[in-house]
Design a protein around this motif. Sequence first.
Motif, mmCIF file in Angstrom:
data_model
loop_
_atom_site.group_PDB
_atom_site.id
_atom_site.type_symbol
_atom_site.label_atom_id
_atom_site.label_comp_id
_atom_site.label_asym_id
_atom_site.label_seq_id
_atom_site.Cartn_x
_atom_site.Cartn_y
_atom_site.Cartn_z
ATOM 1 N N GLY A 177 0.811 -1.221 0.000
ATOM 2 C CA GLY A 177 0.000 0.000 0.000
ATOM 3 C C GLY A 177 0.836 1.259 0.000
ATOM 4 O O GLY A 177 0.518 2.224 -0.713
ATOM 5 N N SER A 178 1.908 1.274 0.788
ATOM 6 C CA SER A 178 2.769 2.454 0.824
ATOM 7 C C SER A 178 3.449 2.667 -0.523
ATOM 8 O O SER A 178 3.570 3.803 -0.998
ATOM 9 C CB SER A 178 3.823 2.306 1.928
ATOM 10 O OG SER A 178 3.221 2.256 3.202
ATOM 11 N N ALA A 196 1.022 4.196 -2.735
ATOM 12 C CA ALA A 196 0.828 5.612 -2.382
ATOM 13 C C ALA A 196 1.917 6.477 -3.007
ATOM 14 O O ALA A 196 1.642 7.567 -3.521
ATOM 15 C CB ALA A 196 0.823 5.775 -0.866
ATOM 16 N N TRP A 215 -0.536 7.681 3.356
ATOM 17 C CA TRP A 215 -1.104 6.350 3.455
ATOM 18 C C TRP A 215 -1.477 6.120 4.916
ATOM 19 O O TRP A 215 -0.616 5.933 5.761
ATOM 20 C CB TRP A 215 -0.110 5.301 2.957
ATOM 21 C CG TRP A 215 -0.705 3.947 2.712
ATOM 22 C CD1 TRP A 215 -0.277 2.750 3.218
ATOM 23 C CD2 TRP A 215 -1.828 3.626 1.879
ATOM 24 N NE1 TRP A 215 -1.052 1.723 2.751
ATOM 25 C CE2 TRP A 215 -2.018 2.241 1.921
ATOM 26 C CE3 TRP A 215 -2.702 4.405 1.098
ATOM 27 C CZ2 TRP A 215 -3.045 1.589 1.228
ATOM 28 C CZ3 TRP A 215 -3.718 3.758 0.403
ATOM 29 C CH2 TRP A 215 -3.873 2.375 0.470
#
Length: 447
Positions: free
Chosen positions: A61-62, A65, A297
Amino acid sequence: MSAPAASSQPSLEALIARLSKLHPKSIDLGLDRMHALLARLDHPERKLPPVIHVAGTNGKGSTIAFLRAILEAAGLRVHVFTSPHLVRLNECYRLGAVGGGKLVGDDELLAALEHCERVNAGDPATVFEIETAAAFCLFAAHPADVVLLEVGLGGRLDSTNVVETPLASVIAPISMDHTEFLGDNLTSIASEKAAIIRRKVPVIAAEQAPEAMAVIETQAGRMRAPLHAAGQQWHVGVERGRLVYQDDRGLLDLAAPKLFGRHQFDNAGLAIATLRAIDAFKLNIAAFEAGIVNAEWPARMQRLTSGALVSRGPQGSELWLDGGHNAEGGRVVAATLGDLEERVSRPLVVVAGMMGNKDANAFLANFAGLTRHIIAVPVPGRAGGMPPDRLADAARALGMRVETAASVEAALQRLATLAYEVPPRILITGSLYLAGPVLAANGTPPA
C-alpha cells in the motif's frame, strides 16, 4: 466529483452483507469464478488503462501511495484499487482525474457492485471477487493514464491476477503471513506472489530474503521478464536525512518521504525504480520530489495529533497508529520507534489488538526491548478477532507487563489515570481491522 451521499452507505452495507452469502468462505483462492464473471461482464479487465500490478507481504500500500503521488505530480490520471479498507469500502477505489483523483462516490460504487451482482446471477463468488470485478468495471468506464492494482492475497490465485499484460509487475518485501493459504515457508509464499510475473514484462523487486529472491529470479528468467532488483540494478539509501536513489540511469537526491520510518525510504525506492523501469513514462525529477514528500497512506506509523481519542489519553502524550500485523511488520515499526526514542525519549505503551490467525508471539517479540507495558484489546466488529486474554498470554510469555481493556478508548482512559514523569508515547497496533475503527472513533477517517 460531488461529495458522496451519506444515505447510500446503508445500502452499500446491505449489499455487502448480501454478497457475503454467495460463498460459504470469505477467502477461497482461485480464478475460475473470476474468469466466468468477467466473461459475463464482457471482459472489463481487457479495457483498462495500462496496469501496474503490485504484490508482496508488507509495503504494498505504501509503495502504491508513492506511485500515485509521483504520477499525479507529473499530471497523470491514476486509478487505484487497494484493500482492505479502514473505515469505508470507498477507500479501495480511487478514480483518476487531472489534478488528483478522488475516492469513488457511494452511488457510483453501489451501481457498479449491483451490476456485478446482477450479472453474477447468484453463482458462487467471494465478496472480494465481486469487489475486484466492480473495480475493473469502474476503471474501464473512466479514462485514465494508468491503473495501480494491489494484489489482495498471494498472487497466483488472487482475483486481480487476470490482467494479461501489465506495464510492470512489482513485488514488495515478502515475509511469513497467511500461511494457511500460501504455505508454511518463505519459498512457497514467494512462489505464490511471483506468479504475477508476466512474459517480457519488467519485474521490480524490493530487497528480499535470499530464498524469496531466488524464487523471483527463477520466475523472471522463466518468463524472460527483465528483473530490476533492489541492491542489484538499483539502490536506495539515506544520506544526511535525504533519500538517495541510484540506478544505471543516474542518481536522484530527494527530500525524505512524508511517510514516517526508515522502511518508507525503501518503499519509495521501489516506487521510483518501478517508474524508471517503464519506458512509457518520462518523468522529471520534480515529479519524483513532489510525490515522495506528498504521499499519504493512513494507519502506517500515522501520528494522530487531534481528535476524540487523542484527548482521552494522558495530557501531552504522543499517539501513533500502525496496522502492522505480522512479524516483519512489527520489526519495521519497532525500528521506527527506536529512531523516535533516540530523538525524544518517552516511555512506550503498546495498545494491541490482533486477528486470531496471526502469530502474536512473533509480532510482539519486536517490542520486548522497547516496552514492558502492553494493553491487549479486542478488534471490534470482527468475529475472527483474537481474544485479549490470549494476546495477553503471548505478551506475558515475553516478560511484558500486561493488562486488558474492553476497547482502545478504555485503554487510553486507563493510561490517563497513571502518573508519568514524561508523557508516554502510545502505539496502537496489531491489525488494519483495528486501525479502521480507531480512525473512525477519532474522527479522522481517510479521505
